[in-house]
Design a protein around this motif. Structure first.
Motif, PDB file in Angstrom:
ATOM      1  N   GLY A  81       0.824  -1.212   0.000  1.00 24.89           N
ATOM      2  CA  GLY A  81       0.000   0.000   0.000  1.00 24.89           C
ATOM      3  C   GLY A  81       0.855   1.257   0.000  1.00 24.89           C
ATOM      4  O   GLY A  81       0.564   2.223  -0.715  1.00 24.89           O
ATOM      5  N   TYR A  82       1.898   1.245   0.795  1.00 23.33           N
ATOM      6  CA  TYR A  82       2.814   2.386   0.871  1.00 23.33           C
ATOM      7  C   TYR A  82       3.508   2.595  -0.473  1.00 23.33           C
ATOM      8  O   TYR A  82       3.628   3.720  -0.965  1.00 23.33           O
ATOM      9  N   ALA A  83       3.946   1.497  -1.085  1.00 23.87           N
ATOM     10  CA  ALA A  83       4.605   1.576  -2.391  1.00 23.87           C
ATOM     11  C   ALA A  83       3.657   2.146  -3.446  1.00 23.87           C
ATOM     12  O   ALA A  83       4.067   2.943  -4.294  1.00 23.87           O
ATOM     13  N   ARG A  84       2.390   1.754  -3.405  1.00 27.04           N
ATOM     14  CA  ARG A  84       1.404   2.300  -4.358  1.00 27.04           C
ATOM     15  C   ARG A  84       1.247   3.803  -4.171  1.00 27.04           C
ATOM     16  O   ARG A  84       1.164   4.558  -5.138  1.00 27.04           O
ATOM     17  N   THR A  85       1.206   4.240  -2.915  1.00 26.43           N
ATOM     18  CA  THR A  85       1.097   5.674  -2.629  1.00 26.43           C
ATOM     19  C   THR A  85       2.292   6.424  -3.209  1.00 26.43           C
ATOM     20  O   THR A  85       2.130   7.457  -3.861  1.00 26.43           O
TER      21      THR A  85
END
Length: 156
Positions: A81-85
């Motif tokens: 999720g952090y990487a997508r952000t």
């Protein structure tokens, strides 16, 4: 087989802190940059994006924690999720997920071996883990000639 040139940024995502490292422009050596604090209202991603832009990074490498059997658990979902952000904010700079098993324990052992007390490690262990993740990715790319891990797509 040629290795791409340009600074890479490595990210170790934790629930409380995010470690950030960078490479030299030749992609040989990873060095620590900073530890970004996470709070319920601020996940620290804005600062990570600033760092990517400050260094004019050509790629972001985010550690993907897996269990010993290779499965993804809750921490992997947090990292994805952090990487997508980050990917949405830095596009078109590619964001890659790389296996980071043992990065934190490797970082802790290295700091203990260098004489740093456990209490003093908390503030920098995430940076050192980001260095471990990024260095492994750089070494793998140099030895294989292909980018490490998997690149995030719009579907994540």
């Amino acid at each position: 087989m040629s290795v791409r040139r340009g600074v890479r940024v490595g990210v170790d995502v934790g629930s409380v802190r995010v470690g950030v490292a960078r490479s030299d422009p030749d992609g040989l050596i990873a060095t620590p940059v900073e530890t970004v604090r996470r709070t319920p209202g601020q996940d620290g991603s804005a600062r990570v994006v600033e760092i990517v832009r400050e260094f004019d990074a050509v790629e972001v490498v985010v550690g993907l924690p897996r269990s010993l059997d290779g499965r993804e658990r809750a921490a992997a979902g947090l990292a994805r999720g952090y990487a997508r952000t980050i990917a949405r904010a830095v596009a078109p700079v590619p964001v890659r997920l790389v296996d980071e098993r043992f990065s934190t324990s490797t970082a802790q052992r290295a700091m203990t071996a260098s004489g740093r007390r456990a209490r003093d490690q908390r503030s920098v262990v995430d940076q050192v883990a980001a260095v471990v993740i990024l260095q492994a990715a750089l070494d793998l790319e140099r030895s294989t000639g292909t980018p490490p891990g998997t690149e995030l797509t719009s579907g994540g």
